[in-house]
Design a protein around this motif. Structure first.
Motif, short mmCIF file in Angstrom:
data_model
loop_
_atom_site.label_atom_id
_atom_site.label_comp_id
_atom_site.label_asym_id
_atom_site.label_seq_id
_atom_site.Cartn_x
_atom_site.Cartn_y
_atom_site.Cartn_z
N THR A 93 -13.13 12.97 -27.19
CA THR A 93 -13.99 13.94 -26.49
C THR A 93 -13.97 13.70 -24.99
O THR A 93 -13.89 14.66 -24.21
CB THR A 93 -15.43 13.88 -27.01
OG1 THR A 93 -15.95 12.55 -26.83
CG2 THR A 93 -15.51 14.23 -28.47
N HIS A 94 -14.03 12.44 -24.57
CA HIS A 94 -14.06 12.18 -23.13
C HIS A 94 -12.71 12.50 -22.48
O HIS A 94 -12.66 12.95 -21.33
CB HIS A 94 -14.46 10.74 -22.83
CG HIS A 94 -14.80 10.52 -21.38
ND1 HIS A 94 -15.90 11.08 -20.78
CD2 HIS A 94 -14.14 9.83 -20.40
CE1 HIS A 94 -15.94 10.75 -19.51
NE2 HIS A 94 -14.88 9.99 -19.24
N SER A 95 -11.63 12.28 -23.21
CA SER A 95 -10.31 12.65 -22.68
C SER A 95 -10.27 14.13 -22.33
O SER A 95 -9.80 14.53 -21.26
CB SER A 95 -9.21 12.33 -23.70
OG SER A 95 -9.07 10.94 -23.89
N LEU A 99 -9.98 16.07 -18.69
CA LEU A 99 -8.96 17.08 -18.44
C LEU A 99 -9.60 18.40 -17.97
O LEU A 99 -9.06 19.09 -17.09
CB LEU A 99 -8.12 17.32 -19.70
CG LEU A 99 -7.15 16.19 -20.07
CD1 LEU A 99 -6.52 16.46 -21.43
CD2 LEU A 99 -6.06 16.05 -19.00
N ASN A 100 -10.74 18.74 -18.54
CA ASN A 100 -11.47 19.93 -18.09
C ASN A 100 -11.90 19.77 -16.63
O ASN A 100 -11.81 20.72 -15.84
CB ASN A 100 -12.70 20.17 -18.95
CG ASN A 100 -12.36 20.65 -20.35
OD1 ASN A 100 -11.28 21.21 -20.58
ND2 ASN A 100 -13.27 20.45 -21.30
N THR A 131 -15.81 22.15 -24.13
CA THR A 131 -15.63 22.85 -22.85
C THR A 131 -16.37 22.16 -21.71
O THR A 131 -16.20 22.51 -20.55
CB THR A 131 -16.13 24.29 -22.96
OG1 THR A 131 -17.51 24.28 -23.38
CG2 THR A 131 -15.31 25.08 -24.00
N GLU A 132 -17.18 21.17 -22.06
CA GLU A 132 -17.92 20.42 -21.04
C GLU A 132 -16.96 19.60 -20.17
O GLU A 132 -15.92 19.12 -20.64
CB GLU A 132 -18.92 19.49 -21.72
CG GLU A 132 -19.79 18.69 -20.76
CD GLU A 132 -20.71 17.74 -21.49
OE1 GLU A 132 -21.31 16.88 -20.83
OE2 GLU A 132 -20.80 17.84 -22.75
N GLN A 133 -17.31 19.44 -18.92
CA GLN A 133 -16.51 18.64 -18.00
C GLN A 133 -17.11 17.24 -17.85
O GLN A 133 -18.33 17.08 -17.88
CB GLN A 133 -16.45 19.28 -16.62
CG GLN A 133 -15.80 20.64 -16.57
CD GLN A 133 -15.86 21.22 -15.17
OE1 GLN A 133 -15.94 20.50 -14.18
NE2 GLN A 133 -15.81 22.54 -15.07
#
Length: 323
Positions: A93-95, A99-100, A131-133
Motif C-alpha cells: 500500500t505504501h509503495s 508512486l501516487n 488513490t491516497e498519496q
C-alpha cells in the motif's frame, strides 16, 4: 603446541563463520530466487524509500528514478500480485501511495513523465483502490526540534533522518560532547571498542561521499561526516564475532540522539561497499587494519525549512512476540 592451538583456532573460525554463511546462502535474496513475502517486502521498501528520499531532496531533480526505482517498483508490484500476496500489506500500500505522490509532484511541476509509467501507476492504483498519496513531512527548524528536551519517548519519536543541512559548522566542542554522551552506550564487558572519525575537511568529505555513494543530492551539504569503526583486537573468541557490529549499532544510535538533543540533524549512511572502496576509505582516513568500518553519519545544522521522508513503521504487533 602453539602450532596446534593456532590450527584448532582456525578450524573453529571456519566452523563459526560457516554457520553464518550457510544461513546467508539460504536466505539472502541476491543468492536465492524464491519469491517469498519477506523478499518482496524488503525489495518494495528499498525501492519506495529511494523515491521518498528523492521527493525530499533540497533540490529534487524532475523525472528522477523513472528508468530505475520507479520502473523496478512497478515491476515488483505486478509480480507481487501475480504471486498472490495481499495488497493490504504495508509495503504494498505504501509503495502505491509513494508512486501516487510521485505522479502528483510531477503534475504540479508541469513535468511530463513517461506515459507508460503514468498509465501503469494509475492502473495499479485503480485496481487496488489505493488513490491516497504518501505525504513527506515538512518542518521548520523550530518545529523539528520542538521536542528535543521532552521526555524520552517523545524525544525519541521526534527524531528523523535528516538530509538537508545549512552552511553553519558544528564546533569541535559540540562534537566532543556528543561523542561523550554516546560513550555511555553499553559495550562488551566495558571494552569500549568504538572509534570515531569526525571528518570536517572538504576534500576528505568529498572522497568519503564518493565511496559511500548513497548520499546523492544532500551529502555535500553535511558539515561533519562521522565514520564509526570498532577495534577487532579487543574481541577474544569466535562466538563474539557479532559483537563489533552490535557495539557500533548501540553507539551510533546514542550518537544520533546526542546530536538531535544539541539541535543537529543527522542521517546514518550504510557502509555496504565493495572491498576496494573499503580499502580506499582506510587509506583516506588512515584507519588501522584491526578496525572494522561499520557506517558513516552525515550531520549538520538545519535550514529554516526541510522535508523528511515519511517512512512508516509497522504496528508494534507485527514485530513484537510474547513468549
Amino acid at each position: 603446541m602453539i602450532f596446534y592451538k593456532k590450527v584448532r583456532a582456525q578450524m573453529a573460525m571456519v566452523k563459526f563463520f560457516g554457520y553464518d554463511i550457510r544461513r546467508y546462502f539460504k536466505h539472502f535474496n541476491y543468492i536465492h530466487n524464491k519469491n517469498t513475502l519477506d523478499k518482496f517486502n524488503g525489495e518494495l521498501t528499498m525501492n519506495y524509500h529511494v523515491i521518498e528520499k528523492g521527493l525530499t531532496m533540497p533540490e529534487t531533480r524532475l523525472g528522477f528514478g523513472q528508468a530505475a526505482q520507479v520502473t523496478t517498483l512497478l515491476d515488483l508490484l505486478d509480480l507481487y500480485v501475480k504471486e498472490g500476496y495481499s495488497s493490504g500489506e504495508l509495503e504494498f500500500t505504501h509503495s502505491l501511495k509513494v508512486l501516487n505522490e510521485y505522479l502528483s509532484f510531477h503534475e504540479n511541476q508541469n513535468f511530463q513523465l513517461n506515459q507508460d509509467i503514468v498509465n501503469r501507476i494509475r492502473k495499479l492504483a485503480r485496481e487496488h483502490g489505493i488513490t491516497e498519496q504518501a505525504k513527506q513531512q515538512i518542518f521548520t527548524e523550530q518545529e523539528y526540534f520542538q521536542h528535543k528536551d521532552g521526555t524520552f519517548d517523545i524525544f525519541a519519536l521526534s527524531r528523523h533522518s535528516v538530509r538537508n543541512y545549512s552552511s553553519k559548522e558544528i564546533s569541535d566542542e559540540i562534537i566532543a560532547q556528543c561523542v561523550a554522551v554516546a560513550q555511555k552506550s553499553p559495550s562488551s564487558c566495558n571494552r569500549q571498542p568504538i572509534r570515531v572519525y569526525a571528518v570536517k575537511k572538504e576534500n576528505k568529505k568529498s572522497e568519503i561521499l564518493k565511496l559511500q555513494s548513497g548520499n546523492r543530492g544532500f551529502g555535500h551539504l553535511a558539515s561533519t561526516i562521522f565514520v564509526i569503526t570498532s577495534n577487532l583486537s579487543q574481541f577474544q573468541t569466535f562466538p563474539e564475532r557479532n559483537e563489533p557490529a552490535l557495539n557500533a549499532g548501540l553507539f551510533s544510535m546514542s550518537l544520533l540522539f546526542a546530536l538531535h538533543q544539541k539541535g543537529i540533524g543527522a542521517c546514518p549512511l550504510n557502509w555496504c561497499v565493495t572491498l576496494d572502496r573499503d580499502k580506499k576509505m582506510r587509506t583516506l582516513l588512515d584507519i588501522p587494519d584491526n578496525e572494522q568500518i561499520h557506517l558513516t553519519i552525515s550531520s549538520g545544522y538545519l535550514p529554516e525549512q526541510l522535508e523528511i521522508a515519511g517512512s512508516p513503521r509497522h504496528a508494534v504487533e507485527k514485530i513484537l512476540k510474547f513468549i
